[in-house]
Design an enzyme around this catalytic site. Sequence first.
Site, mmCIF file in Angstrom:
data_model
loop_
_atom_site.group_PDB
_atom_site.id
_atom_site.type_symbol
_atom_site.label_atom_id
_atom_site.label_comp_id
_atom_site.label_asym_id
_atom_site.label_seq_id
_atom_site.Cartn_x
_atom_site.Cartn_y
_atom_site.Cartn_z
ATOM 1 N N LYS A 1 0.936 -1.036 -0.278
ATOM 2 C CA LYS A 1 0.028 0.487 0.058
ATOM 3 C C LYS A 1 1.342 1.217 -0.004
ATOM 4 O O LYS A 1 0.539 2.258 -0.601
ATOM 5 C CB LYS A 1 -0.825 0.026 1.125
ATOM 6 C CG LYS A 1 -1.789 -1.222 1.329
ATOM 7 C CD LYS A 1 -2.555 -1.015 2.298
ATOM 8 C CE LYS A 1 -3.855 -2.363 2.733
ATOM 9 N NZ LYS A 1 -4.726 -2.436 2.014
ATOM 10 N N GLY B 1 -9.553 -6.096 5.552
ATOM 11 C CA GLY B 1 -9.618 -5.006 6.765
ATOM 12 C C GLY B 1 -9.002 -5.729 8.131
ATOM 13 O O GLY B 1 -9.136 -4.588 8.925
ATOM 14 N N HIS C 1 -17.458 3.710 -0.419
ATOM 15 C CA HIS C 1 -16.058 3.454 -0.843
ATOM 16 C C HIS C 1 -15.721 2.626 -2.417
ATOM 17 O O HIS C 1 -17.110 2.566 -2.479
ATOM 18 C CB HIS C 1 -15.267 2.005 0.186
ATOM 19 C CG HIS C 1 -14.893 1.366 -0.869
ATOM 20 N ND1 HIS C 1 -13.264 0.090 -0.091
ATOM 21 C CD2 HIS C 1 -14.858 0.426 -1.765
ATOM 22 C CE1 HIS C 1 -12.546 -0.670 -1.245
ATOM 23 N NE2 HIS C 1 -13.706 0.209 -2.260
ATOM 24 N N GLU D 1 -9.096 0.855 -6.423
ATOM 25 C CA GLU D 1 -9.464 1.496 -5.109
ATOM 26 C C GLU D 1 -9.653 2.732 -4.713
ATOM 27 O O GLU D 1 -8.598 3.789 -3.825
ATOM 28 C CB GLU D 1 -9.647 0.683 -3.934
ATOM 29 C CG GLU D 1 -10.106 -1.716 -3.858
ATOM 30 C CD GLU D 1 -10.067 -1.910 -3.041
ATOM 31 O OE1 GLU D 1 -10.777 -2.951 -2.242
ATOM 32 O OE2 GLU D 1 -9.146 -1.645 -1.630
ATOM 33 N N ARG E 1 -6.248 -8.540 -9.186
ATOM 34 C CA ARG E 1 -6.381 -10.148 -8.929
ATOM 35 C C ARG E 1 -8.122 -9.572 -9.244
ATOM 36 O O ARG E 1 -8.583 -8.631 -9.220
ATOM 37 C CB ARG E 1 -6.590 -10.733 -7.775
ATOM 38 C CG ARG E 1 -7.131 -9.214 -6.644
ATOM 39 C CD ARG E 1 -7.698 -11.105 -4.887
ATOM 40 N NE ARG E 1 -7.097 -9.218 -3.764
ATOM 41 C CZ ARG E 1 -8.642 -8.793 -3.137
ATOM 42 N NH1 ARG E 1 -9.817 -9.830 -4.426
ATOM 43 N NH2 ARG E 1 -8.636 -8.304 -2.410
HETATM 44 P P1 ADP Z 1 -12.627 -7.625 -2.038
HETATM 45 O O1 ADP Z 1 -11.901 -6.474 -2.002
HETATM 46 O O2 ADP Z 1 -12.598 -8.456 -3.460
HETATM 47 O O3 ADP Z 1 -13.847 -7.459 -2.028
HETATM 48 P P2 ADP Z 1 -11.218 -9.124 0.205
HETATM 49 O O4 ADP Z 1 -10.740 -7.597 0.796
HETATM 50 O O5 ADP Z 1 -12.557 -9.449 1.573
HETATM 51 O O6 ADP Z 1 -11.340 -8.805 -0.920
HETATM 52 O O7 ADP Z 1 -10.845 -10.506 -0.103
HETATM 53 C C1 ADP Z 1 -10.491 -11.149 -0.289
HETATM 54 C C2 ADP Z 1 -10.440 -12.472 0.105
HETATM 55 O O8 ADP Z 1 -9.096 -12.064 -0.376
HETATM 56 C C3 ADP Z 1 -10.494 -12.650 1.188
HETATM 57 O O9 ADP Z 1 -10.923 -14.554 1.260
HETATM 58 C C4 ADP Z 1 -9.832 -12.295 2.317
HETATM 59 O O10 ADP Z 1 -9.329 -12.813 2.934
HETATM 60 C C5 ADP Z 1 -8.395 -12.570 0.927
HETATM 61 N N1 ADP Z 1 -7.579 -11.291 0.998
HETATM 62 C C6 ADP Z 1 -7.147 -10.389 0.503
HETATM 63 N N2 ADP Z 1 -6.178 -9.631 1.506
HETATM 64 C C7 ADP Z 1 -5.360 -10.841 1.505
HETATM 65 C C8 ADP Z 1 -3.503 -10.810 2.430
HETATM 66 N N3 ADP Z 1 -3.149 -9.432 1.850
HETATM 67 N N4 ADP Z 1 -3.660 -11.302 2.379
HETATM 68 C C9 ADP Z 1 -4.791 -12.719 2.845
HETATM 69 N N5 ADP Z 1 -5.472 -12.599 2.184
HETATM 70 C C10 ADP Z 1 -6.016 -11.827 1.470
HETATM 71 P P1 ADP Z 2 -7.635 -3.567 2.706
HETATM 72 O O1 ADP Z 2 -6.699 -4.015 1.981
HETATM 73 O O2 ADP Z 2 -8.068 -4.222 3.734
HETATM 74 O O3 ADP Z 2 -8.964 -4.011 1.923
HETATM 75 P P2 ADP Z 2 -7.684 -0.917 1.891
HETATM 76 O O4 ADP Z 2 -6.706 -0.339 2.430
HETATM 77 O O5 ADP Z 2 -8.592 -0.606 0.667
HETATM 78 O O6 ADP Z 2 -7.886 -2.764 2.717
HETATM 79 O O7 ADP Z 2 -9.446 -0.423 3.571
HETATM 80 C C1 ADP Z 2 -10.809 -0.949 3.491
HETATM 81 C C2 ADP Z 2 -11.426 -0.123 4.114
HETATM 82 O O8 ADP Z 2 -11.475 0.796 4.964
HETATM 83 C C3 ADP Z 2 -12.048 1.057 3.138
HETATM 84 O O9 ADP Z 2 -12.462 0.588 2.222
HETATM 85 C C4 ADP Z 2 -12.827 1.892 3.818
HETATM 86 O O10 ADP Z 2 -13.953 2.151 4.758
HETATM 87 C C5 ADP Z 2 -11.309 1.442 4.876
HETATM 88 N N1 ADP Z 2 -10.316 3.230 5.155
HETATM 89 C C6 ADP Z 2 -9.506 2.919 4.419
HETATM 90 N N2 ADP Z 2 -8.385 3.977 4.664
HETATM 91 C C7 ADP Z 2 -9.363 4.601 5.307
HETATM 92 C C8 ADP Z 2 -9.248 5.368 5.433
HETATM 93 N N3 ADP Z 2 -8.239 6.441 5.294
HETATM 94 N N4 ADP Z 2 -10.290 6.857 6.023
HETATM 95 C C9 ADP Z 2 -11.111 6.359 5.847
HETATM 96 N N5 ADP Z 2 -11.587 4.883 5.825
HETATM 97 C C10 ADP Z 2 -10.650 4.332 5.530
HETATM 98 MG MG MG Z 3 -9.344 -2.613 -0.169
#
Ligand code: ADP
Ligand code: ADP
Ligand code: MG
Length: 461
Positions: free
Chosen positions: A116, A165, A208, A279, A296
Amino acid sequence: MFEKVLVANRGEIAMRIIRACRELNVKTVAVYSKADANSMHVQVADEAICIGDGPSTDSYLRIDRIISAAEIADVDAIHPGYGFLSENAHFADVCESCNIRFIGPRSAAMNALHDKASSRVLARKAGVPTPPGSDGLIETEQEALTIARKIGYPVMIKAVAGGGGRGMRVAHNDVALVKGYHTARTEAEKAFGNSGVYIEKFIENPHHIEFQILGDTKGNIIHLGERDCSIQRRNQKLIEETPSPLLDKKEFKGLRSKMGKAALRIAETAGYTNAGTVEFIADDTGNFYFLEVNKRVQVEHPITEEVTGIDIVKEQIAIALGEKLRFSQGDVQFKGHAMECRINAEDPFGDFRPCPGRIEMYYAPGGAGVRIDSHAYAGYTIPPYYDSMIGKLITVGRDRAEAMNRMSRALSEYMITGVKTTIPFEQAILQDPDFRRGNYTTNFVERILSGAKFEMIQEKA
Ligand code: ADP
Ligand code: ADP
Ligand code: MG
């Protein structure tokens, strides 16, 4: 066309990939852990090879065993699905060096968007705004405090390798920051084997919004529109829809096209190929900020398929074969409205705790405009090792009202007994007046959980 593809995943996404292959007359090889011996993806694939024990570190994350399986089965390509090895550039390289095509982005693009923090740098290079924050990794408490005071609270401490998350903490003051710094690092080390964290401004009540990207190996990149994924619990998506109700508002005219162009600039700057998702979070004044690129196929890709008529998994395969994209940006037409509810085996009234166990009865809804992507069946035992999603319910309609009413109707038909699921909670969201009006942000679920409404929902359920 490939003759045989190995699917390096499990659950609904393995089913999804096998279905696309079958329609293309491509043979499939499933790999599975001992805990997944009775899983549906093992039954529907042409061949299946056991690669180890239940924990994913002993099976789905074992590059050596997956490559051995691919060599024994003599496949042309591997589709990694999502999660597990899907965003692992080393795995992509190992596949290619064994003369097996990796159905995903080129490893150079994966490296450019490796984590990130480096993705933030790339976004800024592409002229796309990111939330204010640290330039790279935060190595000490003191450094964290300095940055947080500079950008101003609230801030978010985020794992550079985070996903699903996990590994993120919000802090409103110095004390919470120091605590969050350590818990985020510990959680990240445990979940991702990488304790690196950075800090960015916490944007309050954002939306989002993400864009689906397709890029071929000839330099053509297009997007397939956006998905609104603001209905989340614990920063993980629960309900997604397209088009985004926010971007449909009159006062945000022009924002959709601006965000789409920003997503394309990021993909172009990274030299991105295959399917991916850019995103963003957007606030109520029309500002938007880049979050990350998911390198992916995404869980919620079906809603895009439903409104564009484009099969994203088949496109991934065509791109991996070296074919030119069959659509230009202008060819992509959007029709109607689609929505997805993630059906998780969790207790929505018990902090969304996972509830693995045996599904006693299973009856899936059908009828016009209803799609189910799932590996669940009556008598299936959900293993405790993997994530709790057991399926996705997708509905499509002429407009948002029809998609929404169809979702509510389909949720009411969905019968799963033996384990707790998110269905009653999602049904309650579907009835919520703010949701129905399209007025919601990422704190919507939190607000329901903490409000008086929650007891009413619980009683009804
Ligand atoms: P999407 O953005 O497709 O909604 P999610 O963040 O909910 O995806 O994750 C989709 C799947 O990939 C879930 O099974 C989650 O546990 C897995 N996943 C996402 N990021 C990672 C990571 N960095 N390492 C391991 N598993 C991950
Ligand atoms: P992941 O890899 O777990 O998907 P993201 O960076 O995509 O992580 O963030 C997942 C969620 O967390 C976002 O969809 C949003 O709801 C919240 N989030 C992430 N960064 C921020 C931020 N800077 N401010 C507010 N909410 C955030
Ligand atoms: Mg994300």
